[in-house]
Scaffold this active site. Structure first.
Site, PDB file in Angstrom:
ATOM      1  N   GLY A   1       1.456   2.085  -2.432  1.00 27.41           N
ATOM      2  CA  GLY A   1       2.126   0.790  -2.345  1.00 27.41           C
ATOM      3  C   GLY A   1       1.445  -0.323  -3.108  1.00 27.41           C
TER       4      GLY A   1
ATOM      5  CE1 TYR B   1       3.497  -6.430  10.244  1.00 28.79           C
ATOM      6  CE2 TYR B   1       5.298  -7.990   9.956  1.00 28.79           C
ATOM      7  CZ  TYR B   1       4.312  -7.182   9.408  1.00 28.79           C
ATOM      8  OH  TYR B   1       4.140  -7.137   8.035  1.00 28.79           O
TER       9      TYR B   1
ATOM     10  CE  LYS C   1       0.724  -9.003   7.240  1.00 22.27           C
ATOM     11  NZ  LYS C   1      -0.100  -8.034   6.461  1.00 22.27           N
TER      12      LYS C   1
END
Length: 276
Positions: free
Chosen positions: A17, A164, A168
Site C-alpha cells: 500500500g 477508529y 487516528k
C-alpha cells in the site's frame, strides 16, 4: 534538499500500500529503506511481504533492510531500530504508516479490535517515534511523517466509528505535540492524509464498501510524502498536509494520472470535507 539519496527511512507497515509506495519513491533517489512490517509470508487477502517490498526497493535503486516487526511489541521496536542503525549508520526519517482499521459502530466493535486499533495506530506510532528519537537527533535533516488526518472535533467523523476515529486522531495529536517538543532539536513532525480514498489491498477488508475505480493510486501519497521529506526540517513542522494540496504547491495541476479510472468520480477520504 532535492532528493532523498543516501537518507535512511524507517517505515512502519512498509510491505504494501502507501508504505510500499513511499519506500519505492525514496528508492528512486537511492535512499536506504527499513521496511518494518509484520508480513513475512503471503496473506490470503493482502498480497505483499517485506521481502517482496525489499526486492522492489533494490530494483528501483535503493538499499533495503526488511525487518519483521509488530509495533505493539516495545522490545521488538527497540531491537528493530538498533538493527536499522547498525545496518545503515543512522536514521534520518520516520514514516508512521502502519495502521489498523475497523469502521464499526460501538456495539459492533469488539474490545480486541478496539485494543488493536489503539495499540497499532496511536501507541505504535508513539513507540516507533520514541525509539527512533535518539537517531533523529543526530540526523542532518530529520523528519517524522505520520499518516493521519487533520485533527477535528466534528461529531460527524466520530459517530459512525468512534474507536477508529479516536485512534487516528490520537496519531494526529502526537504530531501536534511532537512539532512543539522536537522544535529545539530541529526535527520536523508532520502529518499527511489523502484527499481521496486510496486503492490499497486494505480496501478488501472493508467488504466492498469502496470500489477501486473511485480511488486514486498510492503514488499520489508517495509523491506528496517525497515533497515534504525533502523540505528543510526546521522550516516545515506542525503541518497537517493533504496530498493534493502538497502537490499543487509543487506546481502539479493535472491529477488524472493518479486516478485508477479517470472516467469515474473520486470518493473523498474519511476526515476530509468533500468540498475541501
Amino acid at each position: 534538499m532535492e532528493n532523498l539519496g543516501g537518507k535512511t527511512l524507517f517505515i512502519s507497515g512498509g510491505s504494501r500500500g502507501i508504505g510500499r509506495a513511499i519506500a519505492l519513491r525514496a528508492a528512486r533517489d537511492g535512499a536506504n529503506v527499513v521496511l518494518a512490517a509484520k508480513t513475512v509470508t503471503p496473506h490470503p487477502k493482502l498480497p505483499g511481504t517485506i521481502e517482496d517490498a525489499a526486492a522492489e526497493v533494490e530494483a528501483h535503486g535503493g538499499r533495503a533492510l526488511p525487518l519483521q516487526l509488530d509495533i505493539r511489541d516495545d522490545a521488538a521496536v527497540t531491537e528493530a531500530v538498533r538493527k536499522a542503525e547498525d545496518h545503515f549508520g543512522g536514521i534520518d526519517i520516520v514514516v508512521n504508516n502502519a495502521s489498523a482499521i475497523s469502521l464499526t459502530p460501538t456495539p459492533d466493535t469488539e474490545m480486541k479490535r478496539f485494543d488493536l486499533m489503539m495499540q497499532v495506530n496511536m501507541r505504535g506510532t508513539f513507540a516507533v517515534t520514541r525509539a527512533c528519537l535518539p537517531a533523529l537527533k543526530k540526523a542532518a535533516n530529520p523528519h517524522v511523517l505520520t499518516l493521519s488526518p487533520p485533527p477535528s472535533l466534528d461529531p460527524a467523523w466520530y459517530g459512525p466509528h468512534v474507536a477508529y476515529t479516536i485512534s487516528k486522531m490520537g496519531m494526529s495529536l502526537c504530531v501536534l505535540g511532537w512539532a512543539e517538543e522536537f522544535r529545539s532539536f530541529g526535527i520536523a513532525a508532520n502529518a499527511l492524509w489523502p484527499r481521496t480514498v486510496i486503492d490499497t489491498a486494505a480496501l478488501a477488508m472493508l467488504g466492498g464498501a469502496v470500489q477501486p475505480k473511485n480511488c486514486r493510486t498510492p503514488q499520489i501519497v508517495a509523491d506528496a510524502a517525497h515533497a515534504i521529506l525533502t523540505r528543510p526540517a526546521k522550516d516545515c513542522s506542525g503541518n497537517f498536509f493533504i496530498d493534493e494540496e502538497v502537490l499543487r504547491a509543487q506546481g502539479v495541476e493535472d491529477f488524472s494520472g493518479y486516478a485508477v479510472d479517470p472516467s469515474e468520480p473520486l470518493l473523498p477520504d474519511l476526515f476530509v470535507a468533500s468540498d475541501s
